[in-house]
Write a protein that holds these residues in place. Sequence first.
Motif, PDB file in Angstrom:
ATOM      1  N   LEU A   1       6.943  -7.943   6.011  1.00 21.50           N
ATOM      2  CA  LEU A   1       6.363  -9.114   5.373  1.00 21.50           C
ATOM      3  C   LEU A   1       5.870  -8.707   3.994  1.00 21.50           C
ATOM      4  O   LEU A   1       5.061  -7.787   3.875  1.00 21.50           O
ATOM      5  CB  LEU A   1       5.190  -9.659   6.203  1.00 21.50           C
ATOM      6  CG  LEU A   1       4.408 -10.799   5.569  1.00 21.50           C
ATOM      7  CD1 LEU A   1       5.299 -12.026   5.389  1.00 21.50           C
ATOM      8  CD2 LEU A   1       3.192 -11.137   6.412  1.00 21.50           C
ATOM      9  N   ILE A   2       6.382  -9.382   2.965  1.00 22.29           N
ATOM     10  CA  ILE A   2       5.948  -9.121   1.602  1.00 22.29           C
ATOM     11  C   ILE A   2       5.146 -10.326   1.132  1.00 22.29           C
ATOM     12  O   ILE A   2       5.653 -11.457   1.132  1.00 22.29           O
ATOM     13  CB  ILE A   2       7.143  -8.887   0.662  1.00 22.29           C
ATOM     14  CG1 ILE A   2       7.966  -7.700   1.141  1.00 22.29           C
ATOM     15  CG2 ILE A   2       6.661  -8.682  -0.774  1.00 22.29           C
ATOM     16  CD1 ILE A   2       9.262  -7.492   0.380  1.00 22.29           C
ATOM     17  N   LEU A   3       3.895 -10.097   0.771  1.00 23.48           N
ATOM     18  CA  LEU A   3       3.042 -11.142   0.214  1.00 23.48           C
ATOM     19  C   LEU A   3       2.978 -10.939  -1.290  1.00 23.48           C
ATOM     20  O   LEU A   3       2.721  -9.825  -1.764  1.00 23.48           O
ATOM     21  CB  LEU A   3       1.630 -11.067   0.801  1.00 23.48           C
ATOM     22  CG  LEU A   3       1.509 -11.308   2.306  1.00 23.48           C
ATOM     23  CD1 LEU A   3       0.062 -11.139   2.748  1.00 23.48           C
ATOM     24  CD2 LEU A   3       2.020 -12.698   2.676  1.00 23.48           C
ATOM     25  N   THR A   4       3.215 -12.010  -2.052  1.00 27.78           N
ATOM     26  CA  THR A   4       3.141 -11.949  -3.500  1.00 27.78           C
ATOM     27  C   THR A   4       2.338 -13.133  -4.016  1.00 27.78           C
ATOM     28  O   THR A   4       2.121 -14.101  -3.294  1.00 27.78           O
ATOM     29  CB  THR A   4       4.543 -11.984  -4.147  1.00 27.78           C
ATOM     30  OG1 THR A   4       5.219 -13.167  -3.719  1.00 27.78           O
ATOM     31  CG2 THR A   4       5.372 -10.787  -3.777  1.00 27.78           C
TER      32      THR A   4
ATOM     33  N   ASN B   1       5.580  -4.549   9.177  1.00 27.69           N
ATOM     34  CA  ASN B   1       5.182  -3.743   8.027  1.00 27.69           C
ATOM     35  C   ASN B   1       4.756  -4.697   6.911  1.00 27.69           C
ATOM     36  O   ASN B   1       5.575  -5.467   6.402  1.00 27.69           O
ATOM     37  CB  ASN B   1       6.349  -2.868   7.563  1.00 27.69           C
ATOM     38  CG  ASN B   1       6.001  -2.066   6.328  1.00 27.69           C
ATOM     39  OD1 ASN B   1       4.893  -1.566   6.198  1.00 27.69           O
ATOM     40  ND2 ASN B   1       6.946  -1.957   5.417  1.00 27.69           N
ATOM     41  N   LEU B   2       3.486  -4.661   6.530  1.00 26.80           N
ATOM     42  CA  LEU B   2       2.948  -5.554   5.505  1.00 26.80           C
ATOM     43  C   LEU B   2       3.000  -4.865   4.148  1.00 26.80           C
ATOM     44  O   LEU B   2       2.483  -3.754   3.983  1.00 26.80           O
ATOM     45  CB  LEU B   2       1.509  -5.946   5.831  1.00 26.80           C
ATOM     46  CG  LEU B   2       0.803  -6.811   4.791  1.00 26.80           C
ATOM     47  CD1 LEU B   2       1.464  -8.170   4.666  1.00 26.80           C
ATOM     48  CD2 LEU B   2      -0.659  -6.972   5.155  1.00 26.80           C
ATOM     49  N   VAL B   3       3.629  -5.532   3.179  1.00 25.97           N
ATOM     50  CA  VAL B   3       3.670  -5.060   1.798  1.00 25.97           C
ATOM     51  C   VAL B   3       2.902  -6.085   0.975  1.00 25.97           C
ATOM     52  O   VAL B   3       3.367  -7.210   0.794  1.00 25.97           O
ATOM     53  CB  VAL B   3       5.123  -4.917   1.289  1.00 25.97           C
ATOM     54  CG1 VAL B   3       5.134  -4.448  -0.160  1.00 25.97           C
ATOM     55  CG2 VAL B   3       5.918  -3.981   2.184  1.00 25.97           C
TER      56      VAL B   3
ATOM     57  N   ARG C   1      -4.882 -11.321   6.476  1.00 23.70           N
ATOM     58  CA  ARG C   1      -5.351 -11.677   7.818  1.00 23.70           C
ATOM     59  C   ARG C   1      -4.641 -12.926   8.334  1.00 23.70           C
ATOM     60  O   ARG C   1      -4.173 -12.971   9.478  1.00 23.70           O
ATOM     61  CB  ARG C   1      -6.869 -11.897   7.787  1.00 23.70           C
ATOM     62  CG  ARG C   1      -7.479 -12.254   9.144  1.00 23.70           C
ATOM     63  CD  ARG C   1      -8.942 -12.655   9.015  1.00 23.70           C
ATOM     64  NE  ARG C   1      -9.182 -13.784   8.121  1.00 23.70           N
ATOM     65  CZ  ARG C   1      -8.949 -15.058   8.428  1.00 23.70           C
ATOM     66  NH1 ARG C   1      -8.463 -15.383   9.609  1.00 23.70           N
ATOM     67  NH2 ARG C   1      -9.206 -16.014   7.561  1.00 23.70           N
ATOM     68  N   ILE C   2      -4.537 -13.945   7.492  1.00 21.85           N
ATOM     69  CA  ILE C   2      -3.902 -15.202   7.891  1.00 21.85           C
ATOM     70  C   ILE C   2      -2.411 -14.977   8.194  1.00 21.85           C
ATOM     71  O   ILE C   2      -1.887 -15.473   9.195  1.00 21.85           O
ATOM     72  CB  ILE C   2      -4.087 -16.269   6.796  1.00 21.85           C
ATOM     73  CG1 ILE C   2      -5.557 -16.710   6.764  1.00 21.85           C
ATOM     74  CG2 ILE C   2      -3.166 -17.464   7.018  1.00 21.85           C
ATOM     75  CD1 ILE C   2      -5.930 -17.551   5.569  1.00 21.85           C
ATOM     76  N   ALA C   3      -1.739 -14.216   7.341  1.00 21.26           N
ATOM     77  CA  ALA C   3      -0.302 -13.981   7.527  1.00 21.26           C
ATOM     78  C   ALA C   3      -0.019 -13.197   8.803  1.00 21.26           C
ATOM     79  O   ALA C   3       0.871 -13.562   9.588  1.00 21.26           O
ATOM     80  CB  ALA C   3       0.262 -13.252   6.311  1.00 21.26           C
TER      81      ALA C   3
END
Length: 143
Positions: free
Chosen positions: A54-57, A83-85, A71-73
């Motif tokens: 999961l990539i958050l931008t 794997n959080l990026v 946290r929400i994602a």
Amino acid sequence: MAVIAIVGVCSVARAQNYVIDQGTSDALTKYLHMSELPMVTAQFSTSAGGRKQLILTGFVATQFGRNDAERIAIGYLNDPSVNLVDQILLDPHVEDMRPPPGSAAAGPEAQSPNSPDQLWKKTMQGIYKNGGQSPAGSGPMLP
């Protein structure tokens, strides 16, 4: 030195084997927007081997907002193996884009030049104009 170059190339090649799940990405992005994180987007993908990423931008005003987005994602996906990026940038001016309390954020003013959507588009155009790269395969940042 050659070993470092090979490891770097292998890491890049491995990262390219992920397939984007556009439905999950869009749904999670929309959920983040409904959770008062309108400038954060999510890209969920899975590798051929079953690894999930999961990539958050995007942008938030504070570290609290960044932690909240993570946290929400993760809560939305309900999968601790992801794997959080986190590529979310902190910009205190994001808070200035928030509509005044009591105003209808999704109403007709959404097309005004100072709406969060328009400010987001102007910000992203400036980033791309100055050499930033558009996320590969991504669609509009805000629904």
